[in-house]
Design an enzyme around this catalytic site. Structure first.
Site, PDB file in Angstrom:
ATOM      1  N   SER A 152       8.338   2.477  -5.150  1.00  0.00           N
ATOM      2  CA  SER A 152       8.747   1.046  -4.442  1.00  0.00           C
ATOM      3  C   SER A 152       9.333   0.217  -5.233  1.00  0.00           C
ATOM      4  O   SER A 152       9.338  -0.030  -6.423  1.00  0.00           O
ATOM      5  CB  SER A 152       7.255   0.516  -4.235  1.00  0.00           C
ATOM      6  OG  SER A 152       7.362  -0.722  -3.595  1.00  0.00           O
ATOM      7  N   TYR A 165       0.085  -1.847  -8.527  1.00  0.00           N
ATOM      8  CA  TYR A 165       0.987  -0.910  -7.192  1.00  0.00           C
ATOM      9  C   TYR A 165       2.155  -0.678  -8.202  1.00  0.00           C
ATOM     10  O   TYR A 165       2.873   0.347  -8.358  1.00  0.00           O
ATOM     11  CB  TYR A 165       1.316  -1.670  -6.325  1.00  0.00           C
ATOM     12  CG  TYR A 165       1.978  -1.305  -5.100  1.00  0.00           C
ATOM     13  CD1 TYR A 165       1.636   0.106  -4.477  1.00  0.00           C
ATOM     14  CD2 TYR A 165       3.261  -1.433  -4.630  1.00  0.00           C
ATOM     15  CE1 TYR A 165       2.255   0.678  -3.330  1.00  0.00           C
ATOM     16  CE2 TYR A 165       3.917  -1.038  -3.535  1.00  0.00           C
ATOM     17  CZ  TYR A 165       3.517   0.170  -3.100  1.00  0.00           C
ATOM     18  OH  TYR A 165       4.231   0.740  -2.052  1.00  0.00           O
ATOM     19  N   LYS A 169       3.835   2.701  -9.384  1.00  0.00           N
ATOM     20  CA  LYS A 169       5.260   3.098  -8.665  1.00  0.00           C
ATOM     21  C   LYS A 169       6.219   3.442  -9.532  1.00  0.00           C
ATOM     22  O   LYS A 169       7.221   4.298  -9.678  1.00  0.00           O
ATOM     23  CB  LYS A 169       5.649   2.352  -7.731  1.00  0.00           C
ATOM     24  CG  LYS A 169       4.715   2.007  -6.302  1.00  0.00           C
ATOM     25  CD  LYS A 169       4.697   3.491  -5.518  1.00  0.00           C
ATOM     26  CE  LYS A 169       4.524   3.678  -4.320  1.00  0.00           C
ATOM     27  NZ  LYS A 169       4.114   4.913  -3.741  1.00  0.00           N
TER      28      LYS A 169
HETATM   29  N1  LIG Z   1       6.197   0.742   3.970  1.00  0.00           N
HETATM   30  C1  LIG Z   1       6.933   0.434   3.406  1.00  0.00           C
HETATM   31  O1  LIG Z   1       7.840  -0.746   3.458  1.00  0.00           O
HETATM   32  C2  LIG Z   1       6.702   0.905   1.830  1.00  0.00           C
HETATM   33  C3  LIG Z   1       7.548   0.223   0.729  1.00  0.00           C
HETATM   34  C4  LIG Z   1       7.492   0.980  -0.330  1.00  0.00           C
HETATM   35  C5  LIG Z   1       6.531   1.791  -0.628  1.00  0.00           C
HETATM   36  N2  LIG Z   1       5.988   2.400   0.447  1.00  0.00           N
HETATM   37  C6  LIG Z   1       5.253   3.764   0.069  1.00  0.00           C
HETATM   38  O2  LIG Z   1       5.584   4.629   1.015  1.00  0.00           O
HETATM   39  C7  LIG Z   1       4.217   5.527   1.362  1.00  0.00           C
HETATM   40  C8  LIG Z   1       3.673   5.506   2.595  1.00  0.00           C
HETATM   41  O3  LIG Z   1       3.298   4.115   3.072  1.00  0.00           O
HETATM   42  P1  LIG Z   1       3.122   3.596   4.349  1.00  0.00           P
HETATM   43  O4  LIG Z   1       4.043   2.219   4.602  1.00  0.00           O
HETATM   44  O5  LIG Z   1       3.481   4.665   5.485  1.00  0.00           O
HETATM   45  O6  LIG Z   1       1.685   3.185   4.661  1.00  0.00           O
HETATM   46  P2  LIG Z   1       0.424   3.763   5.554  1.00  0.00           P
HETATM   47  O7  LIG Z   1      -0.647   3.001   4.890  1.00  0.00           O
HETATM   48  O8  LIG Z   1       0.984   3.629   6.925  1.00  0.00           O
HETATM   49  O9  LIG Z   1       0.287   5.184   5.297  1.00  0.00           O
HETATM   50  C9  LIG Z   1      -0.296   5.783   4.107  1.00  0.00           C
HETATM   51  C10 LIG Z   1      -1.131   6.784   4.445  1.00  0.00           C
HETATM   52  O10 LIG Z   1      -1.829   7.331   3.086  1.00  0.00           O
HETATM   53  C11 LIG Z   1      -3.198   7.595   3.442  1.00  0.00           C
HETATM   54  N3  LIG Z   1      -4.096   7.700   2.381  1.00  0.00           N
HETATM   55  C12 LIG Z   1      -4.425   6.649   1.455  1.00  0.00           C
HETATM   56  N4  LIG Z   1      -4.961   6.994   0.626  1.00  0.00           N
HETATM   57  C13 LIG Z   1      -5.012   8.407   0.630  1.00  0.00           C
HETATM   58  C14 LIG Z   1      -5.697   9.346  -0.360  1.00  0.00           C
HETATM   59  N5  LIG Z   1      -6.426   9.130  -1.484  1.00  0.00           N
HETATM   60  N6  LIG Z   1      -5.372  10.724   0.025  1.00  0.00           N
HETATM   61  C15 LIG Z   1      -4.778  11.048   0.960  1.00  0.00           C
HETATM   62  N7  LIG Z   1      -4.387  10.108   2.069  1.00  0.00           N
HETATM   63  C16 LIG Z   1      -4.409   8.832   1.595  1.00  0.00           C
HETATM   64  C17 LIG Z   1      -3.393   6.668   4.462  1.00  0.00           C
HETATM   65  O11 LIG Z   1      -4.815   7.068   5.219  1.00  0.00           O
HETATM   66  C18 LIG Z   1      -2.387   6.534   5.344  1.00  0.00           C
HETATM   67  O12 LIG Z   1      -2.407   7.231   6.709  1.00  0.00           O
HETATM   68  C19 LIG Z   1       3.267   5.007   0.242  1.00  0.00           C
HETATM   69  O13 LIG Z   1       3.167   5.460  -1.041  1.00  0.00           O
HETATM   70  C20 LIG Z   1       3.640   3.526   0.005  1.00  0.00           C
HETATM   71  O14 LIG Z   1       3.261   2.860  -1.229  1.00  0.00           O
HETATM   72  C21 LIG Z   1       5.962   1.873   1.558  1.00  0.00           C
END
Ligand SMILES: NC(=O)c1ccc[n+]([C@@H]2O[C@H](COP(=O)([O-])OP(=O)(O)OC[C@H]3O[C@@H](n4cnc5c(N)ncnc54)[C@H](O)[C@@H]3O)[C@@H](O)[C@H]2O)c1
Length: 317
Positions: A152, A165, A169
């Site tokens: 991230s 976080y 990351k």
């Molecule tokens: N959305 C963004 O802009 C953004 C930015 C930077 C990084 N990220 C990273 O991208 C990834 C996906 O994020 P997202 O935005 O789709 O979030 P989201 O919450 O929509 O999806 C994350 C999924 O991970 C699952 N999860 C959480 N803990 C878990 C565990 N212990 N074991 C198995 N599954 C688990 C959740 O149930 C959820 O369905 C993450 O690693 C997040 O940190 C997202």
């Protein structure tokens, strides 16, 4: 349906929602057999449900793809082992691992409880290790593999209120650099992507409120240089998937140990850190020398991302 990932077996963690769901769907539509892992809890990591993973498996099967659900948490050693075993038991191999599962427990560092620190590191950093370790054993033996983990800009650039976080990351970035070197000679590549997308992680009421407070305090995250992140607004979570799938193809065999950014139609390659200025002396620097030299050399022109501010006046009682 394409065939760029035909005969490949992929595990996508956290694939029940958001970015992971988009990756699982595109991988399946390119011919991969997919393990859809998701614990199904809240954005803070509490609770569990089989519904998100089941729904994505149903979506994949409806479009003619192959998928199986797994509901284990990535945050334990046993959970990681069972997730990878689900691929072996159902599809006899694992070729692609996407470490995507994630949660948030945002708090300014001075308010952060040890439990909030632990919970976030357990899912992101330990979760990445817990799945990569057992996957790497198989990939090394078969001399082919692709590991792509989500980092991230909160870590790579920094974002106030996310010390847990951001640390997790950036841990994933270091993990990627090292695993790329451990596994490259076995035909396994290891890369990381900082995504940007509108999901519950970025659009929940709590996250939006924290963003407003940060903006009011002049602590907004810096936009990624050269991107249109600011003007476009949050991109679709499915927009990240094409880059992840590309990194999983044969053509990406020599992309190893890299950090990418992916948001909407904007894909970027980050530079890997390297020294940009150096002070050298044959011996130990004295404090007098540094007081004189630092402002015109290493420290010249550096901008403080959060300069000191006068304390806010006390609120009337
Ligand atoms: N959305 C963004 O802009 C953004 C930015 C930077 C990084 N990220 C990273 O991208 C990834 C996906 O994020 P997202 O935005 O789709 O979030 P989201 O919450 O929509 O999806 C994350 C999924 O991970 C699952 N999860 C959480 N803990 C878990 C565990 N212990 N074991 C198995 N599954 C688990 C959740 O149930 C959820 O369905 C993450 O690693 C997040 O940190 C997202």
């Amino acid at each position: 349906m394409g065939d760029r990932l035909k005969d490949k077996v992929a595990v996508v963690t956290g694939a029940g929602r958001g970015i992971g769901r988009g990756i699982a769907l595109l991988m399946a539509s390119e011919g991969a057999k997919v393990v859809v892992n998701d614990l199904g809890g809240a954005v803070t990591g509490s609770g569990a449900s089989q519904t998100p993973a089941d729904e994505v498996v149903t979506e994949i099967k409806k479009m003619g793809g192959q998928a199986v659900a797994n509901y284990d948490s990535v945050s334990t050693t046993e959970g990681g082992e069972r997730i990878i075993k689900t691929a072996i038991d159902n599809f006899n191999r694992i070729d692609i691992l996407v470490n995507n599962a994630g949660i948030l427990r945002d708090r300014m560092i001075f308010n952060m409880a040890p439990e909030e620190w632990d919970a976030v590191l357990k899912v992101h950093l330990y979760g990445t290790f817990n799945c990569t370790k057992p996957a790497s054993l198989v990939m090394r033996q078969q001399r082919w593999g692709r590991i792509i983990s989500m980092t991230s800009t909160s870590g790579v650039i920094g974002n106030s209120g996310q010390a847990n976080y951001g640390a997790a990351k950036m841990g994933i970035v270091g993990f990627t650099f090292v695993c790329a070197r451990d596994l490259g000679k076995y035909g396994v590549t290891v890369n990381t992507i900082a995504p940007g997308a509108g999901t519950r992680m970025t659009l929940s009421e709590e996250v939006m409120a924290a963003r407003v407070i940060r903006a009011q305090r002049g602590l907004s995250a810096s936009p990624v240089q050269g991107t249109s992140q600011q003007v476009q607004g949050p991109a679709d979570p499915e927009d990240v998937a094409p880059l992840v799938c590309y990194l999983a193809t044969e053509q990406a065999a020599n992309i190893n140990g890299r950090i990418f950014y992916a948001s909407g139609g904007n894909f970027s390659l980050f530079s890997n850190p390297e020294p940009i200025r150096t002070l050298y002396k044959d011996g130990r620097w004295t404090m007098d020398e540094l007081m004189r030299l630092m402002p015109r050399t290493l420290a010249s022109g550096l901008i403080n991302p959060a300069p000191p501010q006068a304390p806010e006046p006390p609120k009337p009682a």
